[in-house]
Design a protein around this motif. Sequence first.
Motif, PDB file in Angstrom:
ATOM      1  N   GLU A  22       0.847  -1.179   0.000  1.00  0.00           N
ATOM      2  CA  GLU A  22       0.000   0.000   0.000  1.00  0.00           C
ATOM      3  C   GLU A  22       0.889   1.237   0.000  1.00  0.00           C
ATOM      4  N   PRO A  23       0.356   2.356  -0.487  1.00  0.00           N
ATOM      5  CA  PRO A  23       1.147   3.589  -0.490  1.00  0.00           C
ATOM      6  C   PRO A  23       1.583   3.963   0.924  1.00  0.00           C
ATOM      7  N   ALA A  24       2.814   4.447   1.030  1.00  0.00           N
ATOM      8  CA  ALA A  24       3.374   4.829   2.329  1.00  0.00           C
ATOM      9  C   ALA A  24       3.422   6.355   2.442  1.00  0.00           C
ATOM     10  N   GLY A  25       3.491   6.834   3.645  1.00  0.00           N
ATOM     11  CA  GLY A  25       3.647   8.268   3.887  1.00  0.00           C
ATOM     12  C   GLY A  25       2.322   9.001   3.860  1.00  0.00           C
ATOM     13  N   MET A  26       2.389  10.250   3.431  1.00  0.00           N
ATOM     14  CA  MET A  26       1.210  11.116   3.422  1.00  0.00           C
ATOM     15  C   MET A  26       0.877  11.520   1.983  1.00  0.00           C
ATOM     16  N   PHE A  27      -0.397  11.847   1.766  1.00  0.00           N
ATOM     17  CA  PHE A  27      -0.886  12.313   0.471  1.00  0.00           C
ATOM     18  C   PHE A  27      -1.455  13.708   0.681  1.00  0.00           C
ATOM     19  N   GLU A  28      -1.099  14.631  -0.205  1.00  0.00           N
ATOM     20  CA  GLU A  28      -1.586  15.999  -0.080  1.00  0.00           C
ATOM     21  C   GLU A  28      -2.773  16.224  -1.008  1.00  0.00           C
ATOM     22  N   CYS A  29      -3.887  16.615  -0.409  1.00  0.00           N
ATOM     23  CA  CYS A  29      -5.086  16.952  -1.171  1.00  0.00           C
ATOM     24  C   CYS A  29      -4.866  18.298  -1.865  1.00  0.00           C
ATOM     25  N   ASP A  30      -5.724  18.616  -2.834  1.00  0.00           N
ATOM     26  CA  ASP A  30      -5.596  19.873  -3.584  1.00  0.00           C
ATOM     27  C   ASP A  30      -5.681  21.102  -2.682  1.00  0.00           C
ATOM     28  N   ASP A  31      -6.404  20.995  -1.554  1.00  0.00           N
ATOM     29  CA  ASP A  31      -6.532  22.145  -0.661  1.00  0.00           C
ATOM     30  C   ASP A  31      -5.403  22.214   0.377  1.00  0.00           C
ATOM     31  N   GLY A  32      -4.406  21.315   0.272  1.00  0.00           N
ATOM     32  CA  GLY A  32      -3.261  21.323   1.180  1.00  0.00           C
ATOM     33  C   GLY A  32      -3.404  20.395   2.371  1.00  0.00           C
ATOM     34  N   GLU A  33      -4.610  19.875   2.606  1.00  0.00           N
ATOM     35  CA  GLU A  33      -4.796  18.925   3.708  1.00  0.00           C
ATOM     36  C   GLU A  33      -4.005  17.655   3.410  1.00  0.00           C
ATOM     37  N   GLU A  34      -3.436  17.056   4.429  1.00  0.00           N
ATOM     38  CA  GLU A  34      -2.708  15.804   4.253  1.00  0.00           C
ATOM     39  C   GLU A  34      -3.470  14.662   4.908  1.00  0.00           C
ATOM     40  N   ILE A  35      -3.494  13.536   4.201  1.00  0.00           N
ATOM     41  CA  ILE A  35      -4.125  12.321   4.713  1.00  0.00           C
ATOM     42  C   ILE A  35      -3.108  11.186   4.574  1.00  0.00           C
ATOM     43  N   PRO A  36      -3.248  10.119   5.347  1.00  0.00           N
ATOM     44  CA  PRO A  36      -2.351   8.968   5.160  1.00  0.00           C
ATOM     45  C   PRO A  36      -2.477   8.426   3.742  1.00  0.00           C
ATOM     46  N   ALA A  37      -1.358   8.137   3.114  1.00  0.00           N
ATOM     47  CA  ALA A  37      -1.367   7.633   1.739  1.00  0.00           C
ATOM     48  C   ALA A  37      -2.099   6.294   1.638  1.00  0.00           C
ATOM     49  N   SER A  38      -2.179   5.560   2.727  1.00  0.00           N
ATOM     50  CA  SER A  38      -2.899   4.281   2.705  1.00  0.00           C
ATOM     51  C   SER A  38      -4.399   4.470   2.479  1.00  0.00           C
ATOM     52  N   TRP A  39      -4.893   5.705   2.608  1.00  0.00           N
ATOM     53  CA  TRP A  39      -6.307   5.986   2.363  1.00  0.00           C
ATOM     54  C   TRP A  39      -6.594   6.213   0.877  1.00  0.00           C
ATOM     55  N   ILE A  40      -5.556   6.303   0.052  1.00  0.00           N
ATOM     56  CA  ILE A  40      -5.743   6.516  -1.385  1.00  0.00           C
ATOM     57  C   ILE A  40      -6.456   5.301  -1.982  1.00  0.00           C
ATOM     58  N   ASN A  41      -7.432   5.559  -2.840  1.00  0.00           N
ATOM     59  CA  ASN A  41      -8.167   4.523  -3.584  1.00  0.00           C
ATOM     60  C   ASN A  41      -8.857   3.505  -2.674  1.00  0.00           C
ATOM     61  N   ASP A  42      -9.315   3.955  -1.511  1.00  0.00           N
ATOM     62  CA  ASP A  42      -9.998   3.040  -0.596  1.00  0.00           C
ATOM     63  C   ASP A  42     -11.519   3.071  -0.753  1.00  0.00           C
TER      64      ASP A  42
END
Length: 154
Positions: A87-107
């Motif tokens: 699964e993706p590691a680290g953090m993912f940055e949303c377009d508005d700058g909010e960061e979510i865990p990368a593991s939440w991508i495509n869930d």
Amino acid sequence: MPVAVIVTIVILVIGGATGGILWATGVFGSSGDELVGKWAIDDGDALEFKSNGDLVAWEGGQVSSDLDSASWSVSGDDLTISWIYSEPAGMFECDDGEEIPASWINDGDEDCDYGEDEGVDTSKLPQTTQEMEQKFRYAVNGDYLYLGMKEYTV
């Protein structure tokens, strides 16, 4: 009563009780052959137990791409399922700058305000490998598979 009849009855009663106790404690049990095949969960989701010990997860009628490998084994009435997935590691940055865990991508859940965390190509993102093992007590009754969770290890 003849001695032969008494001995036969004693063997049947003691043997039956012993066999029942051994079955209940897992000494006697299933070989797992009755698990081989595809077991529907809901809405196109299923688990397919292969006779070679491989396990295939189906999501929405298609083979899940989330798993690197999965296997199963049986001991008595205990079913062990082992999963390895990336699964993706680290953090993912949303377009508005909010960061979510990368593991939440495509869930399947839109965690970013505009849903930009869904439908992301994760092939170029750093990955982490996870291993999971689940142990169940199981029973098959006709077309139904019953599972009772005993242990869950990540």
